[in-house]
Design an enzyme around this catalytic site. Structure first.
Site, PDB file in Angstrom:
ATOM      1  CG  PHE A 216      26.969  20.777 102.589  1.00  0.00           C
ATOM      2  CD1 PHE A 216      25.443  21.624 102.996  1.00  0.00           C
ATOM      3  CD2 PHE A 216      26.947  19.369 101.995  1.00  0.00           C
ATOM      4  CE1 PHE A 216      24.449  20.706 103.571  1.00  0.00           C
ATOM      5  CE2 PHE A 216      25.412  18.942 102.567  1.00  0.00           C
ATOM      6  CZ  PHE A 216      24.495  19.405 102.549  1.00  0.00           C
ATOM      7  CB  ALA A 217      32.145  25.027 101.237  1.00  0.00           C
TER       8      ALA A 217
ATOM      9  CG  ASN B 151      27.156  25.255  95.346  1.00  0.00           C
ATOM     10  OD1 ASN B 151      28.490  25.842  94.838  1.00  0.00           O
ATOM     11  ND2 ASN B 151      26.500  26.579  95.893  1.00  0.00           N
ATOM     12  CG  ASP B 152      30.328  23.096  98.593  1.00  0.00           C
ATOM     13  OD1 ASP B 152      29.912  24.005  98.224  1.00  0.00           O
ATOM     14  OD2 ASP B 152      29.512  22.694  99.701  1.00  0.00           O
ATOM     15  CB  VAL B 153      30.602  17.950  93.932  1.00  0.00           C
ATOM     16  CG1 VAL B 153      29.758  17.297  95.321  1.00  0.00           C
ATOM     17  CG2 VAL B 153      29.086  17.992  93.205  1.00  0.00           C
TER      18      VAL B 153
END
Length: 465
Positions: free
Chosen positions: A431-432, A391-393
């Site tokens: 996570f963010a 996701n975030d990456v």
């Protein structure tokens, strides 16, 4: 019996094995051998120490070895790869508390000697071990709690939090100096240990779950520094060398992780020191009516005509234990003449190298694992990118929104590919804690479901096509 030459030779052999092992750990092909050599070096050091100095009876030592070995065997057999970051955090913490206890024991044994002839190298090392060991132990427990979901993954901030940390840090310094000046006061040492435990909590609790990979690397470095300090307490060369290696490699890895996540090392060292980015929350309209869902059959049709495919693994793949199923998809596509590679982000998952370990476990060839910088220049020529649980990456907000928690973080630029398929259970954030514009991009299709099951269904559909 005491054989200084035998001990020094044994420690030299152990230190050499540590250095060679660390070098071999730098590459996946030699990592297993490097791990073995490092363990062998530790065995040599432990055996040499036991035969050189009879500190306590061998019955107690054997009992400790048996208990520790049993605990280690149970953990290695029961622990899931998804929980490996939590285990690493705990092991870092164990190193910290061991330093406190060993230094405390050395202080107790040397009090009568310090009254007449203080050894300031030893005393300073004892105080330093208490501070670093305490921060490592409590900080690692907080990191474990955040990763395990026991403690909130959010950054816990409050007015004046930096001032509180500074005051606790100054109190640690004051108590450390007092302990050096009054080494016969054993109670001050244990008070110092308790205050350093408090400092560790206050340093890690303000750091959010998205930054835990960096925190784990930093705490790993702290555990090495604490071990090295304990080596000076005991005048043990191999402990000094081993601790220094862990401390230095840990801080280098932390710097690499900070660069990969666009984080300041100062920010991590001082627990969120500086400006805190604002979270971008989804009010329910961000994705509304913009998502293009797909099915395994439709993805199979797209893959059937693809010539180049890139798979991006993430923590969702780890949770689903989908690495072996992803390998089956890789093998099937390769058999059909499709060029398949894996794009690995440095901080995908919850610890450095998490995805590399999972894919190696599934026997994915090492030469098929490509780093972020190499892949970002190739995505424009890729037919299909399959994002499995990441996701975030892959979140473009890192490049477009300066107020985002991940602003400036290098990402895998998968949106440049002709087609992107994202396998994800839901639209929940990473996570963010922010939405991902990639999911509503024109070239993006969302395949909702468990990473393992969805991949299996894609394989079945491909075989039928």
């Amino acid at each position: 019996m005491h054989h200084p030459h035998f001990l020094n030779i044994a420690y030299l052999i152990a230190s050499t094995l540590f250095i060679i092992g660390l070098k071999l750990l730098a590459h996946p092909r030699t990592a297993v051998k490097g791990n073995f050599l490092g363990a062998l070096g530790m065995l040599v050091a432990v055996v040499a120490t036991l035969f050189d100095k009879e500190i306590v009876s061998f019955e107690w030592i054997l009992g400790g070895i048996l208990i520790g070995s049993l605990i280690g065997a149970i953990l290695s057999a029961k622990i899931q790869m998804t929980a490996m970051p939590q285990l690493v955090a705990l092991l870092n913490g164990f190193g910290g508390i061991a330093s406190i206890l060993v230094a405390g024991a050395a202080l107790q044994m040397g009090i009568s000697r310090y009254a007449t002839q203080p050894d300031y190298q030893e005393i300073v090392s004892i105080a330093f071990s208490a501070i670093v060991g305490g921060v490592t132990f409590s900080g690692s427990l907080v990191a474990f709690g955040k990763l395990q979901g026991i403690v909130t993954e959010k950054a816990v901030r409050y007015p004046g939090d930096q001032l509180v940390k500074i005051l606790i840090g100054l109190l640690c310094v004051f108590l450390g100096v007092y302990e050096v000046l009054q080494p016969t006061n054993e109670s001050v040492y244990w008070i110092l240990g308790l205050v350093s435990l408090l400092l560790g909590i206050f340093l890690v609790i303000p750091i959010g779950g998205a930054d835990m990979p960096v925190v784990i690397s930093l705490l790993n470095s702290y555990s090495g520094i604490a071990a090295s300090a304990t080596g000076f307490v005991l005048n043990n060369n191999v402990l000094i060398i081993a601790g220094s290696l862990v401390g230095a490699s840990g801080i280098i890895l932390t710097q690499i992780m900070c660069k990969a996540m666009n984080r300041s090392l100062t920010n991590v060292l001082f627990g969120g020191f500086g400006e805190v980015a604002e979270d971008m929350k989804d009010d329910g309209t961000f994705y509304s009516g913009k998502i293009k869902s797909t099915s395994p059959e439709e993805v199979a049709m797209i893959l059937d005509i693809a010539r180049t495919v890139v798979i991006v693994p993430g923590y969702g793949m780890a949770v689903a234990q989908a690495q072996h199923t992803v390998r089956d998809l890789y093998n099937l596509l390769m058999e059909r003449g499709v060029d398949v590679t894996f794009a690995i982000h440095p901080v995908a998952g919850r610890m450095p190298g998490h995805m590399n370990v999972l894919l190696a476990e599934a026997d994915i060839p090492y030469d098929r694992l490509k780093e972020m910088d190499e892949m970002n220049s190739q995505f424009e020529n890729v037919d299909v990118v399959i994002v499995n649980g990441a996701n975030d990456v892959t979140n473009p907000l890192a490049k477009t929104d300066p107020k985002s928690p991940i602003a400036g973080m290098p990402i895998l630029e998968v949106s440049k590919a002709k087609t992107v398929v994202v396998i994800k259970r839901s639209l929940s954030p990473g996570f963010a804690g922010i939405p991902n514009p990639l999911f509503i991009a024109e070239n993006c299709l969302m395949l909702f479901g468990d990473g393992k099951k969805a991949t299996q269904e894609m394989i079945s559909a491909l075989k039928e096509s």
